[in-house]
Motif scaffolding. Structure first.
Motif, short mmCIF file in Angstrom:
data_model
loop_
_atom_site.label_atom_id
_atom_site.label_comp_id
_atom_site.label_asym_id
_atom_site.label_seq_id
_atom_site.Cartn_x
_atom_site.Cartn_y
_atom_site.Cartn_z
N SER A 1 7.51 1.63 3.70
CA SER A 1 7.45 -0.10 3.45
C SER A 1 6.47 -0.47 4.41
N ALA A 2 5.80 0.11 5.30
CA ALA A 2 4.68 -0.38 5.70
C ALA A 2 3.37 -0.65 5.01
N SER A 3 3.12 -0.02 4.03
CA SER A 3 1.79 -0.39 2.99
C SER A 3 2.24 -0.53 1.54
N ALA A 4 1.73 -1.09 0.99
CA ALA A 4 2.09 -1.47 -0.69
C ALA A 4 1.76 -0.16 -1.12
N ASP A 5 2.60 0.19 -2.07
CA ASP A 5 2.76 1.33 -2.99
C ASP A 5 2.80 0.97 -4.59
N ALA A 6 1.46 0.88 -5.17
CA ALA A 6 1.33 0.47 -6.56
C ALA A 6 2.23 1.36 -7.59
#
Ligand code: HEC
Length: 92
Positions: free
Chosen positions: A23-28
């Protein structure tokens, strides 16, 4: 830009290996799954290609909060919004 896409690919692969989406970085890749399930009934992802991911996140937050009109009420967590925005901005 190239560096950023590489980072997204690496981050997605890592999230896949670990078996969960960070949830810390966007996951396309996770965003694609959500978009396909919830949005593709009405939207083509290519329509959003090249849009600013941060601006899309702002729009989606407003739609989820109900402060921006949208055809369908959306229920998305902040992490889902970040993932979907990353996927939409990539356009594929
Ligand atoms: C029932 C149909 C429907 C569904 C499902 C739907 N939308 Fe939309 N959406 C629309 C329509 C209609 C518009 C307004 C016309 C347009 O801009 O395409 C719109 C507009 C938008 C806009 C542009 C708003 C603006 O002012 O720039 C965004 C961003 C958006 N939708 C994102 C999403 C996302 C993300 C999902 C899935 C989580 C989703 N929509 C699901 C019908 C839908």
């Amino acid at each position: 830009m190239i560096k950023f896409s590489r980072l997204v690919v690496i981050a997605s692969a890592f999230a896949g290996l670990a078996g969960f989406a960070s949830s810390a970085s966007a996951d396309a890749a996770a965003g694609k799954a959500t978009f396909t399930a919830v949005c593709s009934e009405c939207h083509e992802v290519a329509d959003f290609e090249g849009e600013d991911a941060a601006a899309l996140q702002g729009t989606l937050k407003n739609i989820v909060a109900g402060t921006q009109k949208h055809k369908k009420a959306l229920k998305l967590t902040d992490a889902q919004i970040a993932d979907v925005a990353a996927y939409m901005a990539s356009g594929k």
